[in-house]
Design an enzyme around this catalytic site. Structure first.
Site, PDB file in Angstrom:
ATOM      1  N   CYS A   1       0.830  -1.205   0.000  1.00  0.00           N
ATOM      2  CA  CYS A   1       0.000   0.000   0.000  1.00  0.00           C
ATOM      3  C   CYS A   1       0.864   1.255   0.000  1.00  0.00           C
ATOM      4  CB  CYS A   1      -0.924  -0.012   1.208  1.00  0.00           C
ATOM      5  SG  CYS A   1      -2.003   1.435   1.293  1.00  0.00           S
TER       6      CYS A   1
ATOM      7  N   CYS B   1      -5.604  -2.962   7.767  1.00  0.00           N
ATOM      8  CA  CYS B   1      -6.789  -2.099   7.806  1.00  0.00           C
ATOM      9  C   CYS B   1      -8.028  -2.781   7.242  1.00  0.00           C
ATOM     10  CB  CYS B   1      -6.525  -0.782   7.078  1.00  0.00           C
ATOM     11  SG  CYS B   1      -6.310  -0.914   5.300  1.00  0.00           S
TER      12      CYS B   1
END
Length: 367
Positions: A109, A207
């Site tokens: 990410c 997440c």
């Protein structure tokens, strides 16, 4: 216009990114806050209904970030990157487990999504810099290259997850927290008038897997996964069948708990073969390896290494690192350790250090 320049600050609503924005604002930068929406809990099927505080992608966090910006008089935007994030990070996460590897989605990410999205928006808003609340430091070497070094607070250092940032990103990134300890940042939050933020718990979860159950996540993402991978075998290193398992994607290298097999002694996952749906079990000593091959290399401090160069190599985030030698092998790096290291997991990141400085890093291909 600010003499210091204009900076786009990634604000998750958590303590680190909020203090980063306020610190830069106080130092005289023209701050623009931005909160990136990467994942929608409400539709994720995790059962958390968006209520679990994980430090990002949560409505309360968005509001916290916006409130801090409003109170200190700088603009704040929300950037929806769910599509980019899902296409790349989540697909990579699923593909890696299905290939029998153990991915590190935070590295993916940072490397491919967050920083690029930030830089793109920074250019659109005429911001010279981007900033985040990561604990690390950025320097420019005499050779002109930018590189990351460890943050002052060893317990919070995040240089390991930033190895993939390329030169154009590093040259415009500010990491204001690198020279502080976490305790100091908590005190700053108090001093800025955010006592609740100073006490806010930290999240160490992925997440998009807020319940920390990656197996459940895989089952929800792939229809019929359990049926597809059921019936595989646990075997020992000689290939002798020990019992059936639930499916190779549900195991990781070094795993000891949750194997649901009684062998009369502790057993560890030492190898995963997706082709045959086989999971090899062994003793703890069977996890020891002397070398590994690393691919998808990104160089930071230097534009490469000479064969035999010594470096401290970390194979996981909380790893202390081990002394090793690096050797070029086509576009990959062979790492030879002076002493065996335990639990090398293909798919995880290997990061090479010279003292506190990141030389470069890559993805472990095999051991």
């Amino acid at each position: 216009m600010s003499k210091k320049g204009k900076v786009l600050v990634a604000m998750s609503g958590g303590i680190d990114s909020t203090v980063t924005a306020l610190m830069l604002h106080e130092q005289g930068y023209e701050v623009v806050g931005i909160t990136m929406k990467t994942w929608d809990y409400a539709s994720s099927g995790t059962g958390t209904k968006g209520k679990k505080e994980t430090g990002c992608c949560n409505l309360d966090s968005f509001n916290d970030a916006r409130m801090a910006a409003v109170q200190h008089g700088f603009p704040h935007f929300i950037l929806d990157i769910r599509e980019e994030f899902g296409d790349f990070v989540i697909e990579n996460f699923v593909d890696e487990y299905m290939a029998g590897r153990t991915p590190n989605p935070c590295v993916m990410c940072n490397t491919h999504i967050k920083w690029r999205a930030l830089l793109k928006r920074a250019d659109a808003l005429d911001c010279e810099f981007i900033a985040t609340g990561h604990y690390g430091n950025i320097h420019q070497h005499t050779n002109g290259r930018y590189y990351i070094s460890k943050g002052l607070d060893e317990t919070k250092d995040q240089s390991y997850v930033l190895w993939g940032l390329q030169q154009d990103l590093l040259s415009r990134t500010l990491l204001p927290l690198g020279g502080y300890r976490k305790s100091e940042i908590r005190q700053m939050a108090e001093d800025y008038g955010y006592p609740e933020l100073a006490k806010k718990a930290e999240s160490y979860e992925i997440c998009f897997v807020p319940d920390n159950d990656y197996r459940g996540f895989l089952k929800r993402r792939i229809d019929g996964l359990e049926e597809k991978v059921a019936g595989g075998w646990f075997v020992d290193k000689a290939g002798t069948k020990l019992g059936q398992h639930k499916g190779y994607p549900f195991y990781t290298i070094g795993q000891r708990k949750g194997l649901d097999i009684a062998l009369g002694k502790p057993a560890y996952v030492t190898h995963i073969d997706p082709e045959t749906n086989t999971v090899v079990l062994g003793d703890e000593a069977d996890l020891n390896r002397a070398e590994m091959l690393v691919q998808k290399i990104n160089w930071l401090k230097y534009d490469g290494v000479t064969d035999g160069m010594e470096a401290i190599t970390k194979i996981r985030y909380k790893d202390q690192g081990a002394i090793s030698q690096l050797f070029n092998e086509d576009d990959k790096i062979k790492v030879r350790f002076y002493e065996d290291v335990k639990g090398i997991a293909p798919g995880q990141s290997a990061v090479f250090y010279e003292g506190n400085d990141v030389i470069g890093g890559g993805i472990i291909q095999r051991y």
